[in-house]
Design a protein around this motif. Structure first.
Motif, PDB file in Angstrom:
ATOM      1  N   ASN A   8       0.984  -1.539   0.014  1.00  0.00           N
ATOM      2  CA  ASN A   8      -0.141  -0.317   0.011  1.00  0.00           C
ATOM      3  C   ASN A   8       0.529   1.304   0.107  1.00  0.00           C
ATOM      4  O   ASN A   8       0.104   2.311  -0.204  1.00  0.00           O
ATOM      5  CB  ASN A   8      -1.247  -0.279   1.251  1.00  0.00           C
ATOM      6  N   ARG A  10       3.552   4.299  -1.241  1.00  0.00           N
ATOM      7  CA  ARG A  10       3.974   4.542  -2.429  1.00  0.00           C
ATOM      8  C   ARG A  10       5.798   5.088  -2.493  1.00  0.00           C
ATOM      9  O   ARG A  10       6.195   5.441  -3.344  1.00  0.00           O
ATOM     10  CB  ARG A  10       3.840   6.163  -2.711  1.00  0.00           C
ATOM     11  N   ASN A  80      -4.893   3.809   5.807  1.00  0.00           N
ATOM     12  CA  ASN A  80      -4.986   4.836   4.186  1.00  0.00           C
ATOM     13  C   ASN A  80      -3.873   5.849   4.580  1.00  0.00           C
ATOM     14  O   ASN A  80      -3.944   6.683   5.383  1.00  0.00           O
ATOM     15  CB  ASN A  80      -6.084   5.555   3.520  1.00  0.00           C
ATOM     16  N   ASN A 122      -8.193   1.296  -1.711  1.00  0.00           N
ATOM     17  CA  ASN A 122      -7.988   1.709  -2.476  1.00  0.00           C
ATOM     18  C   ASN A 122      -7.273   2.642  -2.080  1.00  0.00           C
ATOM     19  O   ASN A 122      -8.519   3.763  -1.975  1.00  0.00           O
ATOM     20  CB  ASN A 122      -8.884   1.127  -3.831  1.00  0.00           C
ATOM     21  N   THR A 123      -6.351   2.604  -2.105  1.00  0.00           N
ATOM     22  CA  THR A 123      -5.595   4.595  -0.886  1.00  0.00           C
ATOM     23  C   THR A 123      -6.089   5.110  -2.281  1.00  0.00           C
ATOM     24  O   THR A 123      -6.324   6.944  -2.174  1.00  0.00           O
ATOM     25  CB  THR A 123      -4.339   4.758  -0.979  1.00  0.00           C
ATOM     26  N   ARG A 124      -6.046   4.925  -3.509  1.00  0.00           N
ATOM     27  CA  ARG A 124      -6.357   5.624  -4.469  1.00  0.00           C
ATOM     28  C   ARG A 124      -7.497   6.325  -4.752  1.00  0.00           C
ATOM     29  O   ARG A 124      -7.944   7.891  -4.553  1.00  0.00           O
ATOM     30  CB  ARG A 124      -6.278   5.567  -6.208  1.00  0.00           C
ATOM     31  N   THR A 125      -8.249   5.402  -4.447  1.00  0.00           N
ATOM     32  CA  THR A 125     -10.303   6.241  -5.024  1.00  0.00           C
ATOM     33  C   THR A 125     -10.995   6.338  -3.500  1.00  0.00           C
ATOM     34  O   THR A 125     -12.058   6.846  -2.892  1.00  0.00           O
ATOM     35  CB  THR A 125     -11.439   4.972  -5.519  1.00  0.00           C
ATOM     36  N   THR A 167      -6.974  -5.402  -3.710  1.00  0.00           N
ATOM     37  CA  THR A 167      -7.100  -4.433  -4.472  1.00  0.00           C
ATOM     38  C   THR A 167      -5.613  -4.036  -5.667  1.00  0.00           C
ATOM     39  O   THR A 167      -4.987  -4.659  -5.076  1.00  0.00           O
ATOM     40  CB  THR A 167      -7.196  -3.086  -3.759  1.00  0.00           C
ATOM     41  N   ASP A 168      -6.299  -3.873  -6.998  1.00  0.00           N
ATOM     42  CA  ASP A 168      -5.628  -3.055  -8.317  1.00  0.00           C
ATOM     43  C   ASP A 168      -6.050  -1.582  -8.085  1.00  0.00           C
ATOM     44  O   ASP A 168      -6.346  -0.922  -9.023  1.00  0.00           O
ATOM     45  CB  ASP A 168      -5.301  -3.578  -9.002  1.00  0.00           C
ATOM     46  N   GLU A 169      -4.901  -0.895  -7.573  1.00  0.00           N
ATOM     47  CA  GLU A 169      -5.034   0.154  -7.228  1.00  0.00           C
ATOM     48  C   GLU A 169      -4.386   1.303  -8.606  1.00  0.00           C
ATOM     49  O   GLU A 169      -5.818   2.072  -8.486  1.00  0.00           O
ATOM     50  CB  GLU A 169      -3.877   1.193  -6.623  1.00  0.00           C
ATOM     51  N   GLU A 170      -3.997   0.515  -9.761  1.00  0.00           N
ATOM     52  CA  GLU A 170      -3.808   1.357 -10.656  1.00  0.00           C
ATOM     53  C   GLU A 170      -5.149   0.854 -12.407  1.00  0.00           C
ATOM     54  O   GLU A 170      -5.261   1.866 -12.061  1.00  0.00           O
ATOM     55  CB  GLU A 170      -2.595   0.521 -11.615  1.00  0.00           C
ATOM     56  N   ASN A 172      -8.372  -0.107 -10.575  1.00  0.00           N
ATOM     57  CA  ASN A 172      -9.462  -0.215 -10.038  1.00  0.00           C
ATOM     58  C   ASN A 172      -9.843  -1.413 -10.218  1.00  0.00           C
ATOM     59  O   ASN A 172     -11.648  -1.272  -9.909  1.00  0.00           O
ATOM     60  CB  ASN A 172     -10.044   1.164 -10.065  1.00  0.00           C
TER      61      ASN A 172
END
Length: 360
Positions: A8, A10, A80, A122-125, A167-170, A172
């Motif tokens: 998770n 970056r 997150n 999903n940290t992006r969403t 989860t696949d963050e790239e 989604n």
């Protein structure tokens, strides 16, 4: 599999100078340590402590800061780093506790079902996914929580037992295993809908490993003699025969190697090393039963611990490519929870009423 705290984060991973790993601290905690996660933004480690709630560790001083009371029987946690919020699933309450990482206080508790086990984020969403089951029917549920409002966005019914979530963050995409139907469902994170459900082996209870280099999801099957590999471009599964039942899986994203163990009760276990480019077994090794394993992608050090009838064995460290043994650390009563700080190469390993800090 690769520790979730590292998945998770970056932080860019790069191979660092090799050194001999050593245990540099043993931190007492209240109760057996379960799930562990690290927030790389604040350098704090969070641990589930049996039924005592959520422990907060300051990694600078290696001292516990506080204990946060959550719901009944906390089981899993996710972080997150962007919002500094921590999420804990509470099995008996069927709820998710949301904790403010700055104040170490519970913001709210969200009721998601009868029994809540696995969660993912999903940290992006800024969406949180919680799997629940019903004690009175065969139906389960995947609950989608909006991390900004802390409100339930959607409840998605599952016939069977939703067990693990990746989860696949790239892209989604969210992948949910079902141990009752022996399937993996592919979800569209934008629409909160199921795109496809594919058949895998028996009892996919082990959290699958996502490999972005090969764009595949590796699904261990605890009661089948093969690992199911899902191509994330085509959503087609093919099976890799291993000859033994699987018990654990991890990925090194730097070397593109996948490690799968078969550590059964009745005999010695096996370690299988898979080349992510070809999805073929390139190495095998005999290992003890009752093993846990984890890897530090920075150093390519593979750690294997075992608990025998007469107590834990030494924690053995192997070079991840050659499988040559490079160190043998004192025995640790590993409970499986582990987090790695990719900036300091410190590893936090959960045990019985203690956390072992390893400098890799």
């Amino acid at each position: 599999m690769l520790p979730k705290a590292l998945l998770n984060s970056r932080v860019k991973i790069k191979v660092t100078e090799q050194r001999t790993p050593s245990i540099i601290a043993i931190i007492p905690v209240s109760g057996q340590v379960g799930d562990i996660a690290l927030n790389p933004a604040t350098n704090r480690v969070y641990v589930i402590q049996s039924e005592s709630g959520l422990g907060v560790l300051d990694t600078t001083t290696n001292k516990m800061i506080t204990n946060v009371n959550t719901g009944q029987m906390p089981s899993n946690l996710r972080i997150n780093p962007r919002t500094n919020h921590i999420y804990v699933s509470n099995w008996l309450d069927g709820s998710v506790s949301v904790i403010n990482g700055r104040t170490n206080r519970v913001i709210t508790t969200i009721k998601v079902g009868e029994r809540c086990d696995e969660i993912a984020i999903n940290t992006r969403t800024n969406k949180i996914y919680a799997a629940t089951i019903s004690l009175s029917s065969r139906n389960g549920m995947l609950t989608v929580i909006n991390g900004q409002t802390n409100r339930i966005q959607k409840r998605m019914p599952f016939i069977g037992r939703p067990s693990t979530i990746v989860t696949d963050e790239e892209t989604n995409r969210i992948y949910v295993t079902n141990t009752m139907n022996n399937t993996v469902s592919v979800l569209d994170g934008n629409k909160n809908t199921i795109i496809k459900t594919v058949k895998v082996g028996r009892n996919p209870v082990i959290t699958p490993a996502l490999n972005k280099k090969s764009n595949c999801l590796y699904i261990p099957n605890n009661l089948s003699r093969y690992c199911s590999i899902l191509n994330l471009r085509t959503n087609i599964v093919h099976n890799l025969q291993l000859g033994r039942l699987q018990s654990d899986i991890i990925v090194n994203p730097v070397t593109n190697r996948i490690y799968i163990t078969s550590a059964q009760i009745e005999s010695k276990g096996r370690l299988y090393v898979i080349d992510g480019d070809t999805n073929r077994v390139i190495q095998t090794k005999t290992i003890p039963t009752f093993t846990n394993m984890f890897i530090n992608p920075n150093t390519n050090h593979l750690y294997i611990s075992a608990d025998e009838e007469n107590g834990p064995d030494p924690l053995t460290v192997y070079q991840g490519s050659s499988l040559k043994r490079i160190a043998s650390l004192p025995p640790v009563e590993s409970t499986g929870g582990v987090a790695i700080n990719p900036l300091t190469n410190r590893i936090y390993l959960g045990g019985e009423k203690k956390i072992f800090v390893i400098q890799d």
